[in-house]
Design a protein around this motif. Sequence first.
Motif, mmCIF file in Angstrom:
data_model
loop_
_atom_site.group_PDB
_atom_site.id
_atom_site.type_symbol
_atom_site.label_atom_id
_atom_site.label_comp_id
_atom_site.label_asym_id
_atom_site.label_seq_id
_atom_site.Cartn_x
_atom_site.Cartn_y
_atom_site.Cartn_z
ATOM 1 N N GLN A 1 0.838 -1.198 0.000
ATOM 2 C CA GLN A 1 0.000 0.000 0.000
ATOM 3 C C GLN A 1 0.867 1.240 0.000
ATOM 4 O OE1 GLN A 1 -2.243 -0.551 3.629
ATOM 5 N NE2 GLN A 1 -3.963 -1.446 2.528
ATOM 6 N N VAL B 1 -8.414 5.454 -2.245
ATOM 7 C CA VAL B 1 -9.704 5.230 -2.890
ATOM 8 C C VAL B 1 -10.803 5.593 -1.901
ATOM 9 C CG1 VAL B 1 -8.920 3.448 -4.481
ATOM 10 C CG2 VAL B 1 -9.714 2.785 -2.245
ATOM 11 N N ARG C 1 -5.160 1.835 -1.102
ATOM 12 C CA ARG C 1 -5.486 0.629 -1.856
ATOM 13 C C ARG C 1 -4.268 -0.289 -1.909
ATOM 14 N NH1 ARG C 1 -4.817 -0.642 -7.332
ATOM 15 N NH2 ARG C 1 -4.189 1.485 -7.797
ATOM 16 N N ARG D 1 -1.864 -2.607 -3.750
ATOM 17 C CA ARG D 1 -1.455 -2.684 -5.147
ATOM 18 C C ARG D 1 -0.529 -3.876 -5.375
ATOM 19 N NH1 ARG D 1 0.831 1.941 -3.510
ATOM 20 N NH2 ARG D 1 2.744 1.462 -4.611
#
Length: 135
Positions: A36, A44, A54, A56
């Motif tokens: 993150q 988000v 979020r 990733r």
Amino acid sequence: MPDLLLCWTWVRRRTPARDIADFDDGQPLRVVGFTQSIGGAVKVSVGKGKQVARLRQGYLRLAAGEPPHWKDARGDRSATLQAPFRLKSAGGKVRLAPKFERYELVTDAGTYDLAVPKKDAELVRHAFGGGAGPR
């Protein structure tokens, strides 16, 4: 099924010991992972004006003698991590990825979260100095 195909084609499966030996011999390796915070957080909206970072997916490039490099699987976010490193187990589960382990990576530039496959955890700990202290 993939193990059977590898067996038929005489391709040997990767092992943590083999990965560590290849890393020590200078071969660069890529480890898939989630974060993150490495390369900056992507926020988000979750409603009512709240935002969360979020998770990733990306790749951690590990090569002996070079600083580790993170690259997102999608987009153009990337970051080169600078030593010294301290890798600590963060415990807990990775949502939608039960075969991954969570870690907290502490560097001089900051603290980052990192989740890697359990089968690659030994290599990652080795590359970051065993997690016992600064490398």
